[in-house]
Enzyme design. Structure first.
Site, mmCIF file in Angstrom:
data_model
loop_
_atom_site.group_PDB
_atom_site.id
_atom_site.type_symbol
_atom_site.label_atom_id
_atom_site.label_comp_id
_atom_site.label_asym_id
_atom_site.label_seq_id
_atom_site.Cartn_x
_atom_site.Cartn_y
_atom_site.Cartn_z
ATOM 1 N N GLU A 228 0.647 -1.047 -0.094
ATOM 2 C CA GLU A 228 0.197 0.206 0.306
ATOM 3 C C GLU A 228 0.518 1.371 -0.137
ATOM 4 O O GLU A 228 0.520 1.848 0.837
ATOM 5 C CB GLU A 228 -0.874 -0.546 0.893
ATOM 6 C CG GLU A 228 -1.302 -1.875 1.303
ATOM 7 C CD GLU A 228 -2.859 -1.248 3.302
ATOM 8 O OE1 GLU A 228 -2.450 -1.020 3.624
ATOM 9 O OE2 GLU A 228 -3.629 -1.877 2.430
ATOM 10 N N CYS B 298 -10.720 0.098 8.292
ATOM 11 C CA CYS B 298 -8.884 1.322 8.388
ATOM 12 C C CYS B 298 -10.190 2.485 7.997
ATOM 13 O O CYS B 298 -10.709 2.899 8.630
ATOM 14 C CB CYS B 298 -8.090 1.150 7.964
ATOM 15 S SG CYS B 298 -7.489 0.412 6.938
#
Lengths: 656, 656
Positions: free
Chosen positions: A326, A422
């Site tokens: 990421e 998240c």
């Protein structure tokens, strides 16, 4: 029996940071904020309690119930599962500051009671290590998010205290912060470490700003200063535990750059590694640079900002172009289809931008904030508030998402609540605290960063003043500010002139003001003696226009994007046809703009002349010497933030 | 004491398959074949013996020395390391059939002696299971390549016998094949399995063709027929070993489609899974369809061929567009930069094409063979014969190969010998056996598939005939065939009219023949009574031209490739400039063609008018309303197969 029980806490104003009270009154954003309040926060509450049938269990509340001894069981979810509870509490706090809601407050108080019961005698708070590995506290900072979770609870505690005046969570988290302070620091015998996922650093600054306790500022500075120093803490820790990673229990490589721990932070100039970690860290660095006046830190912030936004940011405000870690990749590498551009990363970019604005009133920070907010972040949430994108692509071919493993991380439709949840709580806490991003005060001047209908009460040049902003900004570029000083007074009001605008008109009580003469770092700064009822009218024509990318940005070469005001547009198959790769724009054709009130809450739709390859005319096999014919066609573009709400289909932002 | 020791083996002609002796005499290919003989085979021999300083040890010969008891030690390398020895022996065999070389033959005989010593009493031959897991034979067919390695040794045995008449390796492998036949089969008590990596199937057909032993054909058919049947053997095996994979020792998912074992082969119509496994299997299917006349198998071959070449093949003849599982993805998904297009897969495609040509004399099979050979395969080897590409991209940005993990599998320069050395030996055995791909005989007609200077001796319509082909085909489209029948006789000579040609001229002894009238499935078939010394002259103009991709092939939309004769061209930064994304072609500009004898062995270089974005004129940041200026520029294109030989730089095949 906390030492803080009943402590009176006074919000403190740090130098250069005026207090302001801002409330949002905006048709466009109001709908999203209400969606968060009416749907997202209650839905998240149910999800945290494992009561959403179609979602994977969260285990988040259950973990606290087990850690507090209320029930027996095993730890569930990710090692950082606690942070979901914290983010929910933070959003609940912001929501309560917007609108009292006794039921929500009762729910939050109950959760806070539960969190308090899970706190250990010495102040330690983390359900994973309390339930599952009690002897292993602080032994795997790289993977295990203990300080990260603490940071989110500190943010929640500050938000909840500021909204309700209730200090129970604040006191819990001060005890935890003090416990952390007893474990980490430069003193002999203390750990010289820092968390694998930055977050505690910016949270401790918030705690310092609220309480005025210097030790929290020092602790935040310690974590920031220690990061990347040699001998490298993360490397030592990794060696010590036999190079085993928490995630698989197997040995693994260590890439310190993933954690931005490859260099001391003041020597970092290129955005690298996990993008959310990066922008959370940069946010704390900007906070500390402002509060401590540390020039080296400020310079690092500026270099990192410049690298990230001049070379590694999608036109939608997305950052982090690869799903591997990421992470950021390298300058000008912004593929549209294998993209990551995580929602949380753009939210973190907004955090960073806000703090850069507090450091220096330069409109380019607000330009980026606006870009990320209206495109990447807004687009991540479905119109129902219950479905989200983690990954925010600029080009989607749905079949490739399922059939090409290199694009498995990309989705063509928003997904429900996730195992690793998240992004949705991050969207919730950002939208409910949107009032914190609209204005910045520097000295005697109020800077308007975002054109969102709102009311701000603050003190400028010694004068108490209320300024109300009217804006229907998403679709229309006229903004009206009504200035109401308690008494006539001299101060400045600065209007951001967005980078996308080519002209503007400013009138004060009907009289034209030259923005060019008044321009300071992208703001038209109007300094005068203001009277009650003074009106500022800012007109920013919002014509749809083409945008081109830097020639080094290979993925967008020969292509154009379409933007109108702050909104980036895209083509969807549902309005055009598949394959979208057959569609191109006519070089100079104008756009017609139509407000379509039936389109997903209403939106300006753009139409223009273009071309389309006629698939029927193709006579070859896979390759041919003969081109297919091209036909003129009307091309329809819709705002990027609305994409993927009308079924699964191709989408693209950059068009030949 | 093999039962075959000393056995006389007669090559047999299966129905529909005339024997032919072909030798290559070609300037262009001769250089590559000599490179393989003079450099590659000796270099591989050293590499197999772990004597190449700059390469990772192979362990391949060492494993045989340990398995044979000549020395002690541990198994090294991959579970399929034996196959490297087999591929080297196969290439050595082909090389010896081209040119006697006592030293090479001595080396090969020694290796064969060693292989024989490693064979077990019952015929079993595999060093991994002999050294490392003696009790685990045939327990993990999915991962462990036992039949695969046996297949490669069978291919080597056939090649070596045909080249030298020596039957030692052939007898070793007949014993192994008989042992396999005793373990696998439809009879009760035998394993109903098949190898995770197809190869044994096509090898057993070769063994059958050489020996005439029907049992080898039956065994090949068994493996092909059994594949994908329910209950699924690979699934049962996977469950039985606790879902553990050989590669990590951990549990893993099973994707039967990766192994083309998701459906019975006759029900498969879409190319899927690991691309090398796929084409090796399709090759065996085509063999069996021809030999047994199985119509369902032929139909499956045709459907798979059509899907693969009409929807899943790069213009370079590359197949398998993702590095995840080195696999096919789905129709029209052919990204140029995240591509896999493994060298071995294109070699397997050539194997498949050859067998489809033996099944049906349709020139489209030869068109694809030519495409893969002159572009993907030829480009994989460096001019020194010691460096190779596994992955053959159509667009490369070198920095992305190191800094974007999604492109880590792509290299901008050829690499030395690899730990998993599948591709280089495959290139070696293909080039040394190139004579097998030039012609096919059906009934009384000789079909010319490739225009490569060569001499073929065969029998057509009962007449013994020698035909010599002269061609400087890579650069020049004139081919001369000299027909020399032992006595005047009637038979056919079929000339492939390549799909890239738009015109052609055929003369027999100077008299024009109309190709159009003579055209049968892409071949101009000339049937007449031939006399000794008859001359056929075929002229195929090789002008450089543009090629376009099917409109569904999204990655190439709006782009053009350049081709000249069989060669695909590309742009390299060294001849143009970076970024290459700034370069576009002028729509209608002509190409100038120059033979540059100094360019990497000599090549026709193409130049044409184009445009280039002037990076200096860009005034914006990352995004801007103002386009950069565009300048006219000369664009230079070189043959794709030569790319990456002049340092690391950008390259691309498809140009806007």
């Amino acid at each position: 029996m906390s030492e803080y029980e009943g402590t009176e806490v006074q919000p403190t104003d740090r130098p250069g940071h005026s207090s302001q009270t801002v409330s949002v009154h905006d048709e466009f954003w109001g709908r999203y904020i209400r969606l968060v309040q009416d749907t997202v926060i209650p839905y998240q509450y149910e999800a945290l309690h494992d009561r959403v049938a179609e979602a994977e269990p969260s285990y988040a509340i259950a973990n606290f119930e087990i850690a507090s001894g209320r029930r027996e069981g095993k730890f569930g979810g990710m090692v950082f599962q606690d942070s979901d509870v914290a983010k929910w509490l933070e959003a609940a706090g912001y929501s309560l500051s917007i609108k009292r809601d006794p039921e929500l407050e009762r729910q939050a108080d109950e959760v806070i009671d539960l969190v308090g019961e899970a706190q250990q005698e010495d102040g330690y708070l983390n359900t994973y290590f309390t339930i599952k590995e009690p002897g292993k506290r602080w032994t795997n900072l790289q993977d295990c998010h203990e300080l990260y979770c603490a940071g989110h609870f500190i943010e929640a505690a500050v938000a909840y205290y500021e909204a309700t005046g209730k200090d129970k969570l604040l006191n819990i988290m001060r005890r935890m912060a003090d416990h952390i302070d007893s474990v980490f620091g430069p003193e002999e015998g203390k750990l010289k470490g820092y968390d694998g996922h930055q977050e505690i650093e910016l949270a401790l600054v918030k705690l310092y700003r609220l309480t005025g306790e210097e030790k929290y500022l020092r602790l935040s500075s310690f974590f920031i200063d220690q990061r990347g120093q040699e001998p490298n803490f993360l490397r030592q820790e990794w060696e010590k535990r036999g190079r085993i990673t928490h995630w698989t229990g197997q040995t693994d490589q260590l890439d310190t750059a993933y954690y931005q721990a490859h260099l001391p932070v003041r020597e970092q100039s290129v955005a690298i590694g996990h993008s959310v970690r990066a922008v959370y860290m940069y946010s704390a660095m900007a906070d500390l640079a402002r509060i401590t006046g540390d020039e080296a830190l400020r310079k690092a912030c500026e270099q990192l900002w410049n690298n990230m936004t001049d070379k590694q940011m999608y036109i939608t405000g997305g950052i982090g172009s690869t799903h591997h870690g990421e992470a950021f990749t390298f300058d000008y590498d912004l593929p549209n289809d294998t993209v990551y551009a995580e929602t949380c990363a753009s939210i973190g970019l907004i955090f960073f931008a806000k703090r850069m604005l507090e450091l220096t009133p330069d409109a380019r920070y607000a330009d980026v904030m606006e870009r990320a907010l209206y495109n990447n972040v807004l687009g991540s949430m479905a119109q129902d508030g219950k479905h989200y994108f983690y990954v925010n692509p600029l080009e989607v071919w749905p079949q490739a998402c399922t059939c090409n493993p290199g694009k498995h991380h990309v989705r063509s439709e928003r997904q429900g609540w996730f195992g690793c949840a998240c992004c949705p709580p991050n969207v919730a806490r950002l939208l409910t605290s949107l009032n914190q991003y609209i204005y910045t005060v520097h000295s005697d001047t109020l800077y308007t960063n975002l054109y969102i209908g709102s009311e701000v009460k603050t003190t400028l040049g010694g004068t108490e003043v209320t300024i109300s902003q009217q804006s229907r900004f998403t679709w229309d570029g006229t903004v009206i500010l009504k200035v109401d000083p308690a008494e006539a007074g001299e101060f400045g009001i600065a209007l951001r002139i967005p980078s996308w605008s080519t002209s503007n008109e400013i009138r004060v009580n009907g009289a034209a003001v030259s923005a060019e003469e008044a321009l300071e770092l992208g703001y038209a700064v109007i300094r005068r003696e203001w009277q009650a009822g003074d009106l500022i009218e800012l007109t920013l024509p919002m014509e749809a226009h083409r945008v081109y990318a830097h020639p080094n940005l290979r993925a967008d070469a020969g292509k154009t994007a379409i933007q109108r005001g702050p909104l980036v547009y895209c083509l969807e198959a549902v309005d055009n046809s598949e394959p979208l790769s057959s569609v191109s724009l006519s070089e100079a054709a104008a756009f017609t703009e139509t407000y379509d009130e039936l389109l997903l809450g209403g939106a300006v739709v753009l139409r223009t002349d273009g071309y389309r390859v006629d698939g029927q005319s193709w006579s070859g096999g896979l390759y041919s010497r003969t081109k297919a014919a091209v036909q003129p066609v009307e091309v329809t573009a819709v705002p990027y933030y609305l994409w993927g709400n009308r079924g699964s289909g191709e989408m693209k932002v950059w068009i030949p």
